[in-house]
Design an enzyme around this catalytic site. Structure first.
Site, PDB file in Angstrom:
ATOM      1  CD  GLU A  29       6.666  -1.414  -6.716  1.00  0.00           C
ATOM      2  OE1 GLU A  29       6.100  -2.520  -6.698  1.00  0.00           O
ATOM      3  OE2 GLU A  29       6.209  -0.412  -6.132  1.00  0.00           O
TER       4      GLU A  29
ATOM      5  CD  GLU B 279      -0.261  -1.203  -6.026  1.00  0.00           C
ATOM      6  OE1 GLU B 279      -1.138  -1.697  -5.303  1.00  0.00           O
ATOM      7  OE2 GLU B 279       0.885  -1.664  -6.099  1.00  0.00           O
TER       8      GLU B 279
HETATM    9  O1  G3I Z   1       5.527  -6.878   9.374  1.00  0.00           O
HETATM   10  C1  G3I Z   1       5.662  -8.287   9.469  1.00  0.00           C
HETATM   11  C2  G3I Z   1       6.804  -8.622  10.330  1.00  0.00           C
HETATM   12  O2  G3I Z   1       6.563  -8.134  11.618  1.00  0.00           O
HETATM   13  C3  G3I Z   1       6.986 -10.149  10.317  1.00  0.00           C
HETATM   14  O3  G3I Z   1       8.170 -10.446  10.985  1.00  0.00           O
HETATM   15  C4  G3I Z   1       7.086 -10.672   8.883  1.00  0.00           C
HETATM   16  C5  G3I Z   1       7.192 -12.193   8.866  1.00  0.00           C
HETATM   17  O4  G3I Z   1       6.607 -12.727   7.716  1.00  0.00           O
HETATM   18  O5  G3I Z   1       5.960 -10.257   8.170  1.00  0.00           O
HETATM   19  C6  G3I Z   1       5.988  -8.858   8.108  1.00  0.00           C
HETATM   20  O6  G3I Z   1       5.159  -8.228   7.185  1.00  0.00           O
HETATM   21  C7  G3I Z   1       5.297  -8.570   5.828  1.00  0.00           C
HETATM   22  C8  G3I Z   1       6.080  -7.466   5.113  1.00  0.00           C
HETATM   23  O7  G3I Z   1       6.029  -7.682   3.718  1.00  0.00           O
HETATM   24  C9  G3I Z   1       7.547  -7.370   5.531  1.00  0.00           C
HETATM   25  O8  G3I Z   1       8.217  -8.544   5.236  1.00  0.00           O
HETATM   26  C10 G3I Z   1       3.893  -8.672   5.298  1.00  0.00           C
HETATM   27  O9  G3I Z   1       3.267  -9.783   5.894  1.00  0.00           O
HETATM   28  C11 G3I Z   1       3.915  -8.816   3.814  1.00  0.00           C
HETATM   29  O10 G3I Z   1       2.577  -8.748   3.329  1.00  0.00           O
HETATM   30  C12 G3I Z   1       4.722  -7.672   3.215  1.00  0.00           C
HETATM   31  O11 G3I Z   1       4.721  -7.842   1.826  1.00  0.00           O
HETATM   32  C13 G3I Z   1       5.095  -6.705   1.091  1.00  0.00           C
HETATM   33  C14 G3I Z   1       3.929  -6.278   0.195  1.00  0.00           C
HETATM   34  O12 G3I Z   1       4.335  -5.208  -0.644  1.00  0.00           O
HETATM   35  C15 G3I Z   1       2.732  -5.815   0.993  1.00  0.00           C
HETATM   36  O13 G3I Z   1       2.957  -4.586   1.542  1.00  0.00           O
HETATM   37  C16 G3I Z   1       6.290  -7.072   0.228  1.00  0.00           C
HETATM   38  O14 G3I Z   1       7.413  -7.323   1.066  1.00  0.00           O
HETATM   39  C17 G3I Z   1       6.614  -5.941  -0.738  1.00  0.00           C
HETATM   40  O15 G3I Z   1       7.590  -6.361  -1.659  1.00  0.00           O
HETATM   41  C18 G3I Z   1       5.362  -5.567  -1.522  1.00  0.00           C
HETATM   42  O16 G3I Z   1       5.672  -4.462  -2.335  1.00  0.00           O
HETATM   43  C19 G3I Z   1       4.617  -3.978  -3.182  1.00  0.00           C
HETATM   44  C20 G3I Z   1       4.812  -2.494  -3.322  1.00  0.00           C
HETATM   45  O17 G3I Z   1       4.827  -1.895  -2.055  1.00  0.00           O
HETATM   46  C21 G3I Z   1       3.726  -1.869  -4.202  1.00  0.00           C
HETATM   47  N1  G3I Z   1       3.653  -2.537  -5.469  1.00  0.00           N
HETATM   48  C22 G3I Z   1       3.505  -3.962  -5.420  1.00  0.00           C
HETATM   49  C23 G3I Z   1       4.641  -4.575  -4.589  1.00  0.00           C
HETATM   50  C24 G3I Z   1       4.573  -6.053  -4.597  1.00  0.00           C
HETATM   51  O18 G3I Z   1       3.401  -6.480  -3.960  1.00  0.00           O
END
Ligand code: G3I
Length: 375
Positions: free
Chosen positions: A266, A161
């Site tokens: 994705e 991105e």
């Molecule tokens: O790390 C904490 C964890 O300690 C806690 O237990 C949990 C409870 O809610 O939250 C955890 O972090 C979350 C993580 O996902 C793991 O579940 C974050 O808050 C949350 O923001 C994170 O979201 C991810 C997001 O990227 C941000 O990185 C999504 O799962 C993931 O599907 C999404 O993937 C992205 C790709 O990497 C790039 N392209 C877009 C795609 C969708 O946004």
């Protein structure tokens, strides 16, 4: 009366036993088998699947998929939360699972502004680091992570991105501190760390003309400089009406025209109303919950299910048409129940974006895709 009850009981018991046997029957044809020789069929693994806790998802994974991507555990925040301290436990398990099952393993992702730890860009006083320091940090990060999985991870999302819809560079810290050169540096370091790994650039809304042109130019530029880039990843976080198949196909052909593979990285399709189409898959976008924005909390009506089926099937027909250009199609998760789309861009909704439903059952489109491969 008693006899009738006994009959019902026997039928139920037999049904439970039979369905239990079915659930364990291992040899039904999966998507990966039907698509063999065309492209890899992949899925993103979340923490619970990697830990082995979500056995229902693992069962689906084994039957239908021959490629895996780490949904979160290899991002720079989770993998190097503190400078020099690497959390390799979950990434190791992820890679071991892939090796044990002979899967095409994708590491996601080395350089991404989102979920990068704050320390990456500042010194111990909290001031922004110099260009040299940031380059050194990127180098150390890539050498350590890619180096650890050298010869094991097949493909890396090297940069994620980096462009806006209009094709301009996204003004991330990487761009602001280093300039455009951060792109080639990242690819250079990744190649040095594992000369055999495939390296790709990954982004969302890749059907947009601005982003399409910018990515084509960037790929040509890297190649002109003699750098390795094997593919372009189209994230494919789509809706029922967008993108149009024409614009999607145009981008696919443009990327393939540069001589690299296309990876559909994705894939998911939302059926829910979108508060603002312009957000693409911008992870920081967030809107307030409203009942009317969550219309299928009690289940997806038949008409909408059928439309979703058709939309997925049309995409797969297009993928099959361009099978010679596509290396891999990866869905962003396994079952609807754990998809990020339940919480983005509005938290707490009930969405149905994947190929397997909330009860871990294949949606009818899975069989339709398998049939389409035989035509
Ligand atoms: O790390 C904490 C964890 O300690 C806690 O237990 C949990 C409870 O809610 O939250 C955890 O972090 C979350 C993580 O996902 C793991 O579940 C974050 O808050 C949350 O923001 C994170 O979201 C991810 C997001 O990227 C941000 O990185 C999504 O799962 C993931 O599907 C999404 O993937 C992205 C790709 O990497 C790039 N392209 C877009 C795609 C969708 O946004």
């Amino acid at each position: 009366m008693k006899k009738a009850l006994l009959k019902i009981w026997l039928l139920m018991a037999f049904g439970i036993i039979a369905s239990g046997c079915n659930a364990q029957a291992p040899s039904e044809e999966g998507l990966k088998d039907a698509l063999e020789g065309k492209f890899y069929m992949g899925a993103a693994m979340n923490d619970q699947v990697i830990l082995g806790n979500d056995t229902s998802s693992l069962k689906i994974l084994q039957q239908h998929f021959n490629s895996i991507t780490s949904e979160n555990v290899m991002k720079s925040g989770p993998i190097q939360p503190v400078e020099g301290e690497f959390a390799f436990d979950l990434p190791d398990r992820f890679v071991d699972y892939g090796l044990q099952n002979g899967l095409y393993i994708v590491g996601h992702c080395l350089v991404w502004h989102s979920q990068a730890p704050r320390w990456f860009f500042v010194d111990e006083k909290g001031n922004e680091v110099s260009r040299e320091v940031l380059i050194e940090r990127i180098k150390t990060h890539i050498f350590t992570v890619v180096g650890r999985y050298k010869g094991k991870v097949d493909c890396w999302d090297v940069v994620n991105e980096a462009f806006e819809d209009n094709g301009s560079w996204r003004k991330t810290k990487f761009y602001q501190i280093i300039g455009e050169e951060f792109m080639e540096l990242a690819f250079r370091f990744a190649h040095e760390a594992d000369p055999d790994a495939e390296l790709i650039y990954n982004d969302y809304s890749m059907h947009q003309k601005g982003r399409r042109d910018a990515v084509v130019n960037m790929v040509n530029d890297l190649k002109a400089k003699g750098l390795r880039i094997d593919g372009v990843g189209m994230q494919a976080h789509y809706g029922m009406g967008h993108p149009g198949f024409d614009e999607f196909e145009e981008s696919l052909l443009a990327f393939s025209g540069t001589g690299v593979d296309v990876h559909i990285t994705e894939l998911d399709v939302t059926v829910l109303p979108t508060p603002d189409r312009r957000v693409g898959a911008e992870v920081s976008a967030s809107f307030e919950y409203q009942e009317k924005m969550n219309p299928y909390a009690k289940g997806l009506p038949e008409k909408e299910s059928a439309a979703l089926n058709d939309r997925y099937l049309d995409f797969f027909k297009l993928f099959l048409k361009h099978g010679d250009k596509i290396k891999r199609v990866t869905t962003w998760g396994i079952s609807d129940i754990h998809s990020w789309k339940n919480n983005w861009p509005i938290r707490g909704r009930t969405n149905y974006p994947l190929l397997f439903d909330r009860n871990y059952q294949a949606k009818p489109v899975v069989e339709d895709i398998i049939k389409a491969t035989k035509q």
